[in-house]
Design a protein around this motif. Sequence first.
Motif, PDB file in Angstrom:
ATOM      1  N   MET A   1       0.724  -1.187   0.060  1.00 37.65           N
ATOM      2  CA  MET A   1      -0.086   0.311  -0.302  1.00 37.65           C
ATOM      3  C   MET A   1       1.248   1.663  -0.052  1.00 37.65           C
ATOM      4  N   ASN A   2       0.892   2.266  -1.333  1.00 31.40           N
ATOM      5  CA  ASN A   2       1.714   3.222  -1.273  1.00 31.40           C
ATOM      6  C   ASN A   2       1.265   4.195  -0.232  1.00 31.40           C
ATOM      7  N   SER A   3       1.591   5.275  -0.188  1.00 32.40           N
ATOM      8  CA  SER A   3       1.077   6.652   0.890  1.00 32.40           C
ATOM      9  C   SER A   3      -0.223   7.797  -0.181  1.00 32.40           C
ATOM     10  N   ARG A   4      -0.394   7.406  -1.533  1.00 33.04           N
ATOM     11  CA  ARG A   4      -1.726   7.397  -1.830  1.00 33.04           C
ATOM     12  C   ARG A   4      -2.518   6.219  -1.482  1.00 33.04           C
ATOM     13  N   HIS A   5      -2.285   4.820  -1.675  1.00 34.44           N
ATOM     14  CA  HIS A   5      -3.666   4.386  -0.960  1.00 34.44           C
ATOM     15  C   HIS A   5      -3.771   4.375   0.362  1.00 34.44           C
ATOM     16  N   ARG A   6      -2.718   5.213   1.471  1.00 35.95           N
ATOM     17  CA  ARG A   6      -2.724   5.066   2.523  1.00 35.95           C
ATOM     18  C   ARG A   6      -3.981   6.883   2.684  1.00 35.95           C
ATOM     19  N   ARG A   7      -4.186   7.213   1.934  1.00 41.19           N
ATOM     20  CA  ARG A   7      -4.839   9.248   2.254  1.00 41.19           C
ATOM     21  C   ARG A   7      -6.040   8.130   1.894  1.00 41.19           C
ATOM     22  N   THR A   8      -6.256   7.912   1.522  1.00 42.05           N
ATOM     23  CA  THR A   8      -7.552   7.048   0.179  1.00 42.05           C
ATOM     24  C   THR A   8      -7.999   6.284   1.519  1.00 42.05           C
ATOM     25  N   LEU A   9      -7.274   5.810   2.272  1.00 44.72           N
ATOM     26  CA  LEU A   9      -7.859   4.465   2.727  1.00 44.72           C
ATOM     27  C   LEU A   9      -8.476   5.228   4.856  1.00 44.72           C
ATOM     28  N   ALA A  10      -7.371   7.133   4.644  1.00 41.13           N
ATOM     29  CA  ALA A  10      -7.627   7.780   5.922  1.00 41.13           C
ATOM     30  C   ALA A  10      -9.464   8.541   5.301  1.00 41.13           C
ATOM     31  N   ALA A  11      -8.922   8.940   3.681  1.00 42.13           N
ATOM     32  CA  ALA A  11     -11.196   9.565   3.911  1.00 42.13           C
ATOM     33  C   ALA A  11     -11.811   8.180   3.924  1.00 42.13           C
ATOM     34  N   VAL A  12     -11.681   7.345   3.557  1.00 39.50           N
ATOM     35  CA  VAL A  12     -12.860   6.105   3.516  1.00 39.50           C
ATOM     36  C   VAL A  12     -13.161   6.181   5.156  1.00 39.50           C
ATOM     37  N   PHE A  13     -12.268   5.877   6.195  1.00 40.19           N
ATOM     38  CA  PHE A  13     -12.794   5.969   7.484  1.00 40.19           C
ATOM     39  C   PHE A  13     -13.022   7.287   8.010  1.00 40.19           C
ATOM     40  N   ALA A  14     -13.268   8.365   7.035  1.00 40.19           N
ATOM     41  CA  ALA A  14     -13.373   9.293   8.023  1.00 40.19           C
ATOM     42  C   ALA A  14     -14.659   9.879   8.076  1.00 40.19           C
ATOM     43  N   ASP A  15     -14.884  10.984   9.266  1.00 43.54           N
ATOM     44  CA  ASP A  15     -16.378  11.329   9.507  1.00 43.54           C
ATOM     45  C   ASP A  15     -16.366  12.540   9.517  1.00 43.54           C
ATOM     46  N   PRO A  16     -17.467  13.770   8.927  1.00 36.21           N
ATOM     47  CA  PRO A  16     -18.290  12.714   7.978  1.00 36.21           C
ATOM     48  C   PRO A  16     -18.461  11.746   6.981  1.00 36.21           C
ATOM     49  N   VAL A  17     -18.938  11.456   6.763  1.00 31.22           N
ATOM     50  CA  VAL A  17     -18.374  10.331   4.997  1.00 31.22           C
ATOM     51  C   VAL A  17     -18.582  11.845   3.976  1.00 31.22           C
ATOM     52  N   SER A  18     -17.034  11.284   2.949  1.00 33.01           N
ATOM     53  CA  SER A  18     -16.817  12.769   2.211  1.00 33.01           C
ATOM     54  C   SER A  18     -17.648  12.018   0.613  1.00 33.01           C
ATOM     55  N   GLY A  19     -17.561  13.110   0.925  1.00 30.59           N
ATOM     56  CA  GLY A  19     -18.681  13.242  -1.528  1.00 30.59           C
ATOM     57  C   GLY A  19     -17.668  13.278  -2.081  1.00 30.59           C
ATOM     58  N   SER A  20     -16.704  13.172  -2.105  1.00 29.56           N
ATOM     59  CA  SER A  20     -15.343  13.770  -3.130  1.00 29.56           C
ATOM     60  C   SER A  20     -14.979  12.861  -3.311  1.00 29.56           C
ATOM     61  N   ILE A  21     -14.499  11.492  -3.031  1.00 26.92           N
ATOM     62  CA  ILE A  21     -13.572  10.598  -3.138  1.00 26.92           C
ATOM     63  C   ILE A  21     -13.556   9.663  -5.046  1.00 26.92           C
ATOM     64  N   ALA A  22     -12.347   9.863  -5.606  1.00 27.08           N
ATOM     65  CA  ALA A  22     -12.780   9.571  -6.952  1.00 27.08           C
ATOM     66  C   ALA A  22     -13.147   7.832  -6.540  1.00 27.08           C
ATOM     67  N   TRP A  23     -13.695   7.565  -7.369  1.00 28.85           N
ATOM     68  CA  TRP A  23     -13.765   6.238  -7.259  1.00 28.85           C
ATOM     69  C   TRP A  23     -12.892   5.124  -7.620  1.00 28.85           C
ATOM     70  N   SER A  24     -12.068   5.584  -8.932  1.00 27.20           N
ATOM     71  CA  SER A  24     -10.780   4.872  -9.222  1.00 27.20           C
ATOM     72  C   SER A  24      -9.856   4.920  -7.854  1.00 27.20           C
ATOM     73  N   ASP A  25      -9.488   5.991  -7.163  1.00 24.57           N
ATOM     74  CA  ASP A  25      -9.066   5.727  -5.914  1.00 24.57           C
ATOM     75  C   ASP A  25      -9.618   4.791  -4.779  1.00 24.57           C
ATOM     76  N   ILE A  26     -10.905   4.598  -4.887  1.00 28.97           N
ATOM     77  CA  ILE A  26     -11.578   3.872  -3.923  1.00 28.97           C
ATOM     78  C   ILE A  26     -10.862   2.420  -4.765  1.00 28.97           C
ATOM     79  N   GLU A  27     -10.781   2.149  -6.136  1.00 28.18           N
ATOM     80  CA  GLU A  27     -10.970   0.776  -6.255  1.00 28.18           C
ATOM     81  C   GLU A  27      -9.665   0.031  -6.954  1.00 28.18           C
ATOM     82  N   SER A  28      -8.432   1.456  -6.509  1.00 30.09           N
ATOM     83  CA  SER A  28      -6.859   1.125  -6.685  1.00 30.09           C
ATOM     84  C   SER A  28      -6.810   0.797  -5.406  1.00 30.09           C
ATOM     85  N   LEU A  29      -7.537   1.035  -3.852  1.00 27.95           N
ATOM     86  CA  LEU A  29      -7.142   0.882  -2.968  1.00 27.95           C
ATOM     87  C   LEU A  29      -7.439  -0.239  -2.248  1.00 27.95           C
ATOM     88  N   LEU A  30      -8.570  -1.062  -3.200  1.00 28.35           N
ATOM     89  CA  LEU A  30      -9.067  -2.449  -2.820  1.00 28.35           C
ATOM     90  C   LEU A  30      -8.398  -2.995  -3.475  1.00 28.35           C
TER      91      LEU A  30
END
Length: 84
Positions: free
Chosen positions: A1-30
């Motif tokens: 997992m690189n630093s971009r994936h870590r940032r995406t992971l932090a954004a996915v777990f952030a509250d309130p839930v963000s509506g501005s995460i690129a879907w491609s970033d979530i796919e890449s993280l998974l």
Amino acid sequence: MNSRHRRTLAAVFADPVSGSIAWSDIESLLISVGARTIEGSGSRVKFEKDGEVESFHRPHPSKEAKRYQVRAARVFLERIGIKP
């Protein structure tokens, strides 16, 4: 997992839930945590890891994931033992 994936992971777990995460970033993280992509028809896609499966519809026409998709990704990540 690189630093971009870590940032995406932090954004996915952030509250309130963000509506501005690129879907491609979530796919890449998974994919980076070992989930296998199973393409369905149209915009449908499933991710599988260790017997756990989660189904999504890729957002369109926008590239950002909807809040309910971010929540579902969070739950899937928790089920496979991934937390920030």
